[in-house]
Write a protein that holds these residues in place. Structure first.
Motif, PDB file in Angstrom:
ATOM      1  N   GLU A 118       0.827  -1.211   0.000  1.00  0.00           N
ATOM      2  CA  GLU A 118       0.000   0.000   0.000  1.00  0.00           C
ATOM      3  C   GLU A 118       0.861   1.261   0.000  1.00  0.00           C
ATOM      4  O   GLU A 118       0.485   2.270  -0.608  1.00  0.00           O
ATOM      5  CB  GLU A 118      -0.943  -0.041   1.200  1.00  0.00           C
ATOM      6  CG  GLU A 118      -1.993  -1.145   1.048  1.00  0.00           C
ATOM      7  CD  GLU A 118      -2.920  -1.257   2.244  1.00  0.00           C
ATOM      8  OE1 GLU A 118      -2.685  -0.548   3.252  1.00  0.00           O
ATOM      9  OE2 GLU A 118      -3.879  -2.066   2.180  1.00  0.00           O
ATOM     10  N   GLN A 137       2.054   1.580  -3.540  1.00  0.00           N
ATOM     11  CA  GLN A 137       0.952   2.063  -4.371  1.00  0.00           C
ATOM     12  C   GLN A 137       0.872   3.586  -4.304  1.00  0.00           C
ATOM     13  O   GLN A 137       0.758   4.263  -5.342  1.00  0.00           O
ATOM     14  CB  GLN A 137      -0.364   1.438  -3.911  1.00  0.00           C
ATOM     15  CG  GLN A 137      -1.568   1.869  -4.738  1.00  0.00           C
ATOM     16  CD  GLN A 137      -2.860   1.250  -4.230  1.00  0.00           C
ATOM     17  OE1 GLN A 137      -3.022   1.016  -3.021  1.00  0.00           O
ATOM     18  NE2 GLN A 137      -3.776   0.953  -5.145  1.00  0.00           N
ATOM     19  N   ARG A 138       0.945   4.136  -3.100  1.00  0.00           N
ATOM     20  CA  ARG A 138       0.893   5.595  -2.958  1.00  0.00           C
ATOM     21  C   ARG A 138       2.074   6.266  -3.651  1.00  0.00           C
ATOM     22  O   ARG A 138       1.916   7.276  -4.361  1.00  0.00           O
ATOM     23  CB  ARG A 138       0.879   5.986  -1.472  1.00  0.00           C
ATOM     24  CG  ARG A 138      -0.393   5.605  -0.740  1.00  0.00           C
ATOM     25  CD  ARG A 138      -0.461   6.264   0.614  1.00  0.00           C
ATOM     26  NE  ARG A 138       0.643   5.882   1.490  1.00  0.00           N
ATOM     27  CZ  ARG A 138       0.605   4.836   2.305  1.00  0.00           C
ATOM     28  NH1 ARG A 138      -0.459   4.055   2.343  1.00  0.00           N
ATOM     29  NH2 ARG A 138       1.622   4.572   3.092  1.00  0.00           N
ATOM     30  N   GLU A 191       1.736   5.997  -7.465  1.00  0.00           N
ATOM     31  CA  GLU A 191       0.675   6.883  -7.954  1.00  0.00           C
ATOM     32  C   GLU A 191       1.108   8.342  -7.865  1.00  0.00           C
ATOM     33  O   GLU A 191       0.744   9.155  -8.722  1.00  0.00           O
ATOM     34  CB  GLU A 191      -0.615   6.613  -7.187  1.00  0.00           C
ATOM     35  CG  GLU A 191      -1.246   5.268  -7.584  1.00  0.00           C
ATOM     36  CD  GLU A 191      -2.512   4.950  -6.815  1.00  0.00           C
ATOM     37  OE1 GLU A 191      -2.768   5.605  -5.788  1.00  0.00           O
ATOM     38  OE2 GLU A 191      -3.236   4.022  -7.244  1.00  0.00           O
ATOM     39  N   ASN A 192       1.920   8.689  -6.861  1.00  0.00           N
ATOM     40  CA  ASN A 192       2.499  10.034  -6.804  1.00  0.00           C
ATOM     41  C   ASN A 192       3.352  10.316  -8.026  1.00  0.00           C
ATOM     42  O   ASN A 192       3.456  11.462  -8.480  1.00  0.00           O
ATOM     43  CB  ASN A 192       3.362  10.201  -5.549  1.00  0.00           C
ATOM     44  CG  ASN A 192       2.545  10.303  -4.284  1.00  0.00           C
ATOM     45  OD1 ASN A 192       1.347  10.568  -4.336  1.00  0.00           O
ATOM     46  ND2 ASN A 192       3.192  10.102  -3.147  1.00  0.00           N
ATOM     47  N   GLY A 210       2.704   9.173 -10.976  1.00  0.00           N
ATOM     48  CA  GLY A 210       1.876   9.202 -12.178  1.00  0.00           C
ATOM     49  C   GLY A 210       1.400   7.862 -12.680  1.00  0.00           C
ATOM     50  O   GLY A 210       0.723   7.797 -13.719  1.00  0.00           O
ATOM     51  N   HIS A 211       1.724   6.782 -11.989  1.00  0.00           N
ATOM     52  CA  HIS A 211       1.278   5.455 -12.412  1.00  0.00           C
ATOM     53  C   HIS A 211      -0.091   5.130 -11.807  1.00  0.00           C
ATOM     54  O   HIS A 211      -0.506   5.740 -10.827  1.00  0.00           O
ATOM     55  CB  HIS A 211       2.288   4.397 -11.970  1.00  0.00           C
ATOM     56  CG  HIS A 211       3.692   4.665 -12.447  1.00  0.00           C
ATOM     57  ND1 HIS A 211       4.074   4.498 -13.763  1.00  0.00           N
ATOM     58  CD2 HIS A 211       4.781   5.118 -11.787  1.00  0.00           C
ATOM     59  CE1 HIS A 211       5.355   4.818 -13.885  1.00  0.00           C
ATOM     60  NE2 HIS A 211       5.802   5.194 -12.698  1.00  0.00           N
ATOM     61  N   ARG A 212      -0.777   4.171 -12.390  1.00  0.00           N
ATOM     62  CA  ARG A 212      -2.014   3.645 -11.812  1.00  0.00           C
ATOM     63  C   ARG A 212      -1.737   2.234 -11.316  1.00  0.00           C
ATOM     64  O   ARG A 212      -1.257   1.386 -12.090  1.00  0.00           O
ATOM     65  CB  ARG A 212      -3.148   3.639 -12.840  1.00  0.00           C
ATOM     66  CG  ARG A 212      -4.481   3.184 -12.251  1.00  0.00           C
ATOM     67  CD  ARG A 212      -5.636   3.486 -13.204  1.00  0.00           C
ATOM     68  NE  ARG A 212      -5.490   2.767 -14.463  1.00  0.00           N
ATOM     69  CZ  ARG A 212      -5.887   1.501 -14.656  1.00  0.00           C
ATOM     70  NH1 ARG A 212      -6.426   0.822 -13.674  1.00  0.00           N
ATOM     71  NH2 ARG A 212      -5.741   0.931 -15.838  1.00  0.00           N
ATOM     72  N   VAL A 213      -2.004   1.984 -10.047  1.00  0.00           N
ATOM     73  CA  VAL A 213      -1.588   0.739  -9.409  1.00  0.00           C
ATOM     74  C   VAL A 213      -2.793   0.056  -8.776  1.00  0.00           C
ATOM     75  O   VAL A 213      -3.542   0.662  -8.009  1.00  0.00           O
ATOM     76  CB  VAL A 213      -0.528   1.009  -8.319  1.00  0.00           C
ATOM     77  CG1 VAL A 213      -0.056  -0.310  -7.705  1.00  0.00           C
ATOM     78  CG2 VAL A 213       0.652   1.782  -8.893  1.00  0.00           C
ATOM     79  N   ASP A 214      -2.970  -1.208  -9.091  1.00  0.00           N
ATOM     80  CA  ASP A 214      -3.963  -2.046  -8.427  1.00  0.00           C
ATOM     81  C   ASP A 214      -3.216  -3.055  -7.554  1.00  0.00           C
ATOM     82  O   ASP A 214      -2.321  -3.759  -8.041  1.00  0.00           O
ATOM     83  CB  ASP A 214      -4.818  -2.803  -9.448  1.00  0.00           C
ATOM     84  CG  ASP A 214      -5.675  -1.862 -10.287  1.00  0.00           C
ATOM     85  OD1 ASP A 214      -6.219  -0.895  -9.722  1.00  0.00           O
ATOM     86  OD2 ASP A 214      -5.773  -2.088 -11.511  1.00  0.00           O
ATOM     87  N   CYS A 226      -1.787  -5.998 -17.697  1.00  0.00           N
ATOM     88  CA  CYS A 226      -1.153  -4.836 -17.075  1.00  0.00           C
ATOM     89  C   CYS A 226       0.087  -4.485 -17.896  1.00  0.00           C
ATOM     90  O   CYS A 226       0.496  -5.230 -18.787  1.00  0.00           O
ATOM     91  CB  CYS A 226      -0.781  -5.118 -15.620  1.00  0.00           C
ATOM     92  SG  CYS A 226       0.369  -6.499 -15.402  1.00  0.00           S
ATOM     93  N   ASP A 227       0.678  -3.350 -17.578  1.00  0.00           N
ATOM     94  CA  ASP A 227       1.911  -2.935 -18.244  1.00  0.00           C
ATOM     95  C   ASP A 227       3.151  -3.433 -17.514  1.00  0.00           C
ATOM     96  O   ASP A 227       4.234  -3.506 -18.107  1.00  0.00           O
ATOM     97  CB  ASP A 227       1.977  -1.402 -18.337  1.00  0.00           C
ATOM     98  CG  ASP A 227       0.813  -0.831 -19.123  1.00  0.00           C
ATOM     99  OD1 ASP A 227       0.598  -1.293 -20.259  1.00  0.00           O
ATOM    100  OD2 ASP A 227       0.118   0.062 -18.596  1.00  0.00           O
TER     101      ASP A 227
END
Length: 325
Positions: free
Chosen positions: A18, A21-22, A25-26, A28-32, A42-43
């Motif tokens: 987690e 993930q933060r 995402e900071n 610029g990525h998108r994370v699941d 996914c990439d």
């Protein structure tokens, strides 16, 4: 990103996932973050724990052979599973384009053929606010982490039993018992040892307050992949007494004076008494922790994650081109 720890878990792997993930995402990525991989596209794929994520990694590689894969090596991967379950653990490591190790000694403890794809990443912690004035009625020692065999979680409590009567040391442990055996052991120790208290699992704020309100933190693990609680102690400027294992030396350095032999409560008791009785020793430990704090910042951890992503993409492209040729 897959972690074996389910949502809501306070396990270290979940906290790492987690936090990453933060940070990603900071950037610029998108994370699941998932705990059960069903073959989603996914990439890039990040697997926390080589052995526990082995089925997910195998499924991912079968479905998406040309997508970058990063595998994060935990302490049990390095110091248990690659020995006890070598075939699936090493297969997962082999499948990765990049391996992430969480302390400086990981390269020495994995097969040589994997070292060229290993990146060392130091887990970060947020610097806590200034600690309240230390209580004068005692010398608080904290132990933070789930109670289980790998953590040797009651070693500090047993060491406290060996202290002289005039010692003011009190050991306070926070963490969830791994099973009923550990719960019973902690409850019996607390009932019989006036120097020991077990608080159970605390929330993040409670854990931070325990740490910053302590004079010393003990980490007594028999194996660690790079304990985040060491990062937290250093960022808080709290002296650490650590079992002498690669996972501790890989974070604190070979010249750190606060080590004791694994499972040796007598040696730990001597260090605890020295920390209590010799202010210059305690201050030296605190100064060393403070100097190490810069390696455990979120900015540095985010940069290391970005480096790992870039290298994984590069190595994957090279692997795909080589396969096409």
């Amino acid at each position: 990103m897959i972690t074996p720890a389910a949502p809501g878990s306070r396990a270290g792997n979940r906290a790492t996932a987690e936090r990453w993930q933060r940070l990603l995402e900071n950037a610029g990525h998108r994370v699941d973050v998932v705990s059960d991989y069903q073959g989603e596209a996914c990439d890039l794929f990040i697997a926390l724990h080589a052995w526990r994520s082995r089925d997910a990694v195998s499924r991912f590689r079968e479905l998406w052979p040309n997508i970058p894969l990063i595998v994060v090596l935990t302490g049990t991967d390095i110091y248990r599973h690659q020995i006890e379950f070598p075939e699936p653990t090493l297969a997962t490591m082999d499948a990765a384009d990049v391996l992430i190790g969480l302390h400086d000694r990981v390269a020495e403890d994995i097969p040589a053929r994997f070292r060229d794809k290993l990146i060392t990443l130091y887990q970060s912690a947020i610097a806590p606010p200034p600690a309240p004035k230390q209580p004068t009625e005692g010398f608080r020692v904290c132990v933070i982490g789930h109670l289980r065999e790998e953590k040797d979680s009651l070693r500090a409590a047993w060491a406290a039993r060996l202290l002289p009567d005039e010692s003011r040391i009190r050991v306070i442990t926070a963490g969830k018992a791994y099973n009923d055996k550990w719960r019973r052991m902690a409850e019996l120790e607390a009932a019989d040892n006036p120097r020991f208290q077990w608080l159970g699992q605390l929330d993040e704020q409670g854990t931070r307050e325990l740490l910053t309100g302590s004079r010393v933190m003990v980490i007594s693990s028999v194996m660690e992949g790079g304990a985040n609680v060491v990062s937290e102690a250093c960022r808080a400027g709290i002296p650490v007494l650590a079992s002498d294992i690669p996972g501790s030396r890989g974070l604190l350095g070979d010249d750190y004076p606060g080590y004791f032999p694994v499972r040796d409560e007598r040696a730990l008791a001597e260090l605890l008494r020295k920390a209590e009785a010799e202010p210059e020793f305690l201050q030296d430990l605190a100064s060393r922790a403070a100097r190490l704090a810069a390696r455990f910042t979120p900015v540095r951890e985010q940069a290391s994650l970005e480096q790992a992503l870039a290298l994984a993409c590069q190595r994957c492209s090279e692997r795909v081109r080589a396969g096409s040729g």
